[in-house]
Design an enzyme around this catalytic site. Structure first.
Site, PDB file in Angstrom:
ATOM      1  N   PRO A  33       0.852  -1.201   0.000  1.00  0.00           N
ATOM      2  CA  PRO A  33       0.000   0.000   0.000  1.00  0.00           C
ATOM      3  C   PRO A  33       0.881   1.242   0.000  1.00  0.00           C
ATOM      4  O   PRO A  33       1.809   1.333   0.797  1.00  0.00           O
ATOM      5  CB  PRO A  33      -0.760  -0.112   1.337  1.00  0.00           C
ATOM      6  CG  PRO A  33       0.072  -0.992   2.210  1.00  0.00           C
ATOM      7  CD  PRO A  33       0.841  -1.905   1.290  1.00  0.00           C
ATOM      8  N   CYS A 116       2.414   3.035   9.824  1.00  0.00           N
ATOM      9  CA  CYS A 116       2.631   4.390   9.307  1.00  0.00           C
ATOM     10  C   CYS A 116       3.095   5.315  10.424  1.00  0.00           C
ATOM     11  O   CYS A 116       2.468   5.384  11.481  1.00  0.00           O
ATOM     12  CB  CYS A 116       1.343   4.925   8.691  1.00  0.00           C
ATOM     13  SG  CYS A 116       1.529   6.609   8.083  1.00  0.00           S
ATOM     14  N   HIS A 187       7.095  -4.953   8.004  1.00  0.00           N
ATOM     15  CA  HIS A 187       8.133  -4.085   7.459  1.00  0.00           C
ATOM     16  C   HIS A 187       9.308  -4.203   8.427  1.00  0.00           C
ATOM     17  O   HIS A 187       9.212  -3.773   9.578  1.00  0.00           O
ATOM     18  CB  HIS A 187       7.602  -2.651   7.358  1.00  0.00           C
ATOM     19  CG  HIS A 187       8.569  -1.688   6.739  1.00  0.00           C
ATOM     20  ND1 HIS A 187       8.242  -0.376   6.487  1.00  0.00           N
ATOM     21  CD2 HIS A 187       9.837  -1.829   6.310  1.00  0.00           C
ATOM     22  CE1 HIS A 187       9.282   0.246   5.938  1.00  0.00           C
ATOM     23  NE2 HIS A 187      10.266  -0.618   5.831  1.00  0.00           N
ATOM     24  N   ASN A 227       8.348  -7.329   4.304  1.00  0.00           N
ATOM     25  CA  ASN A 227       8.399  -6.084   3.530  1.00  0.00           C
ATOM     26  C   ASN A 227       9.619  -5.273   3.963  1.00  0.00           C
ATOM     27  O   ASN A 227      10.053  -5.370   5.104  1.00  0.00           O
ATOM     28  CB  ASN A 227       7.102  -5.286   3.763  1.00  0.00           C
ATOM     29  CG  ASN A 227       7.163  -3.871   3.221  1.00  0.00           C
ATOM     30  OD1 ASN A 227       7.055  -2.891   3.977  1.00  0.00           O
ATOM     31  ND2 ASN A 227       7.349  -3.734   1.924  1.00  0.00           N
ATOM     32  N   GLY A 228      10.137  -4.486   3.032  1.00  0.00           N
ATOM     33  CA  GLY A 228      11.214  -3.558   3.361  1.00  0.00           C
ATOM     34  C   GLY A 228      12.414  -3.699   2.447  1.00  0.00           C
ATOM     35  O   GLY A 228      13.180  -4.655   2.569  1.00  0.00           O
ATOM     36  N   GLY A 249       7.359  -2.609  -2.419  1.00  0.00           N
ATOM     37  CA  GLY A 249       6.747  -1.293  -2.538  1.00  0.00           C
ATOM     38  C   GLY A 249       7.391  -0.467  -3.622  1.00  0.00           C
ATOM     39  O   GLY A 249       7.015  -0.534  -4.797  1.00  0.00           O
ATOM     40  N   ARG A 250       8.432   0.289  -3.233  1.00  0.00           N
ATOM     41  CA  ARG A 250       9.010   1.246  -4.168  1.00  0.00           C
ATOM     42  C   ARG A 250       9.568   0.603  -5.427  1.00  0.00           C
ATOM     43  O   ARG A 250       9.441   1.150  -6.526  1.00  0.00           O
ATOM     44  CB  ARG A 250      10.084   2.069  -3.447  1.00  0.00           C
ATOM     45  CG  ARG A 250       9.480   3.032  -2.441  1.00  0.00           C
ATOM     46  CD  ARG A 250      10.488   3.537  -1.454  1.00  0.00           C
ATOM     47  NE  ARG A 250      10.931   2.490  -0.535  1.00  0.00           N
ATOM     48  CZ  ARG A 250      11.766   2.670   0.466  1.00  0.00           C
ATOM     49  NH1 ARG A 250      12.272   3.867   0.680  1.00  0.00           N
ATOM     50  NH2 ARG A 250      12.100   1.669   1.260  1.00  0.00           N
TER      51      ARG A 250
END
Ligand SMILES: Cc1cc2nc3c(=O)[nH]c(=O)nc-3n(C[C@H](O)[C@H](O)[C@H](O)COP(=O)(O)O)c2cc1C
Length: 355
Positions: A33, A116, A187, A227-228, A249-250
């Protein structure tokens, strides 16, 4: 559209712990997300590149779902499935209500944001600061799982500030596992809530993949997704030797061409398209549909800019769109013209995407 209810079983109680709701969502490869990035246009585009990735929406707060422009915020295209909605909030009843609404909208999974670090989110007492309140997160997940048949998942950090990641992550995991969470996405770095911006919080606190591997070893029956800073599919494959899934993600957003390798490399299925250019051409009917609804061309094409990295003409493609797609009256011809500037790849490109 639809929630495919036949695929989900009702929660079963075993002793005091609820088992995960049965669902056939495959979380081996997830696209993270990302606020202002993974909007519905981005998700439609990513779905053209991989049929099998599980795609996440941007975070939507419970306040926005309950009191905001709900229909617009929750809109998604039937082609996006499987798609998970990420919620931000900390009130169990509000989260339960939003989860019911999300189920009615046809989402396949509901995810709670416990990662977040932004100031705005901290003021609302949700996001990463919930790492300090595992019992409350457990209550939230319990309320959400009781409200729907959909799988409920949590995305978290390994800890915040001066927390010990061994204790903090374990406490959170036990709380959500007990509450019937279907998977935990971790993450693999702390969030530092005081002094770092959300952007810095994605890079500065050190990564600790080993902590997440240990978590999986301690909770073998819980689906755990890492994640990460996963940069490419080789790294994803390495992690998949230890864990149930990876979330990118990125690297997925900035280099979407990588996604063409997901189905062949991770799922042993053909890529949806033989080349990035073929995938881009398949986006044209969607663009035409959206333009007819009043969407600006750039709202769609901004997500496509990284598709041709390394392909002859990629720079000209980006520059053309940067100049033309932002014009208020820009039509699909601007996208055709940009595509004409870039070379077609071959099936070979899909394989090199895996490298
Ligand atoms: C622009 C941007 C927006 C993000 N928005 C969210 C969000 O809404 N919810 C969330 O859980 N994480 C959000 N994140 C964090 C990502 O989901 C992910 O955890 C983080 O980028 C680390 O993964 P990566 O290194 O693969 O990018 C965002 C990241 C970026 C770059």
């Amino acid at each position: 559209m639809g929630t495919q209810p036949e695929l989900y079983a009702v929660p079963v109680r075993v002793g005091k712990k609820k088992t995960n709701k049965m669902n056939n969502l495959d979380r081996k490869f997830c696209i993270a997300p990302m606020m202002e990035w993974t909007d519905r246009h981005c998700r439609f585009f990513h779905r053209l590149l991989t049929r099998r990735a599980l795609i996440y929406t941007e975070m939507i707060t419970t306040g926005a779902v309950l009191h905001g422009a709900r229909a617009r915020l929750m809109a998604h295209d039937p082609a996006e499935h499987p798609v998970a909605l990420q919620l931000g909030g900390c009130d169990p009843q509000q989260l339960a209500e939003c989860t019911r609404i999300a189920e009615a909208f046809g989402y396949d999974e509901i995810n709670l944001n416990v990662g977040c670090p932004s100031d705005r989110v901290q003021v609302g007492r949700f996001g990463a600061c919930l790492m300090a309140e595992p019992a409350l997160v457990g209550d939230c997940v319990a309320a959400m799982t009781s409200a729907v048949k959909l799988p409920v998942t949590v995305k978290c950090r390994i800890g915040i500030d001066d927390q010990d990641p061994e204790e903090a992550l374990e406490a959170l995991t036990c709380a959500v596992e007990q509450a019937g969470v279907a998977a935990l996405i971790v993450h693999a770095r702390k969030a530092w809530l005081d002094g770092l911006s959300p952007r810095e919080n994605r890079d500065i606190p050190p990564l600790d993949y080993a902590r997440v591997y240990r978590l999986k070893a301690a909770h073998p029956s819980l689906d755990i997704v890492l994640n990460g800073s996963i940069a490419d599919i080789d790294q994803a494959l390495d992690h998949l030797g230890h864990l149930d899934g990876v979330m990118m993600g990125r690297a997925a957003y900035q280099d979407p061409w990588r996604l063409l390798a997901i189905d062949p490399v991770l799922f042993g299925e053909p890529a949806p398209f033989a080349s990035p250019k073929a995938a881009a051409e398949a986006l044209i009917p969607y663009i035409e549909r959206e333009l007819a609804r009043g969407t600006r061309l750039n709202a769609v094409t901004r997500h496509v800019l990284g598709l041709f990295r390394g392909v002859p003409g990629a720079r000209a493609f980006r520059r053309h769109l940067a100049a033309e797609a932002v014009k208020p009256a820009a039509g699909v011809a601007a996208f055709h013209a940009a595509l004409a500037l870039v070379a077609d790849g071959s099936a070979q490109m899909v394989h090199s995407a895996a490298a």
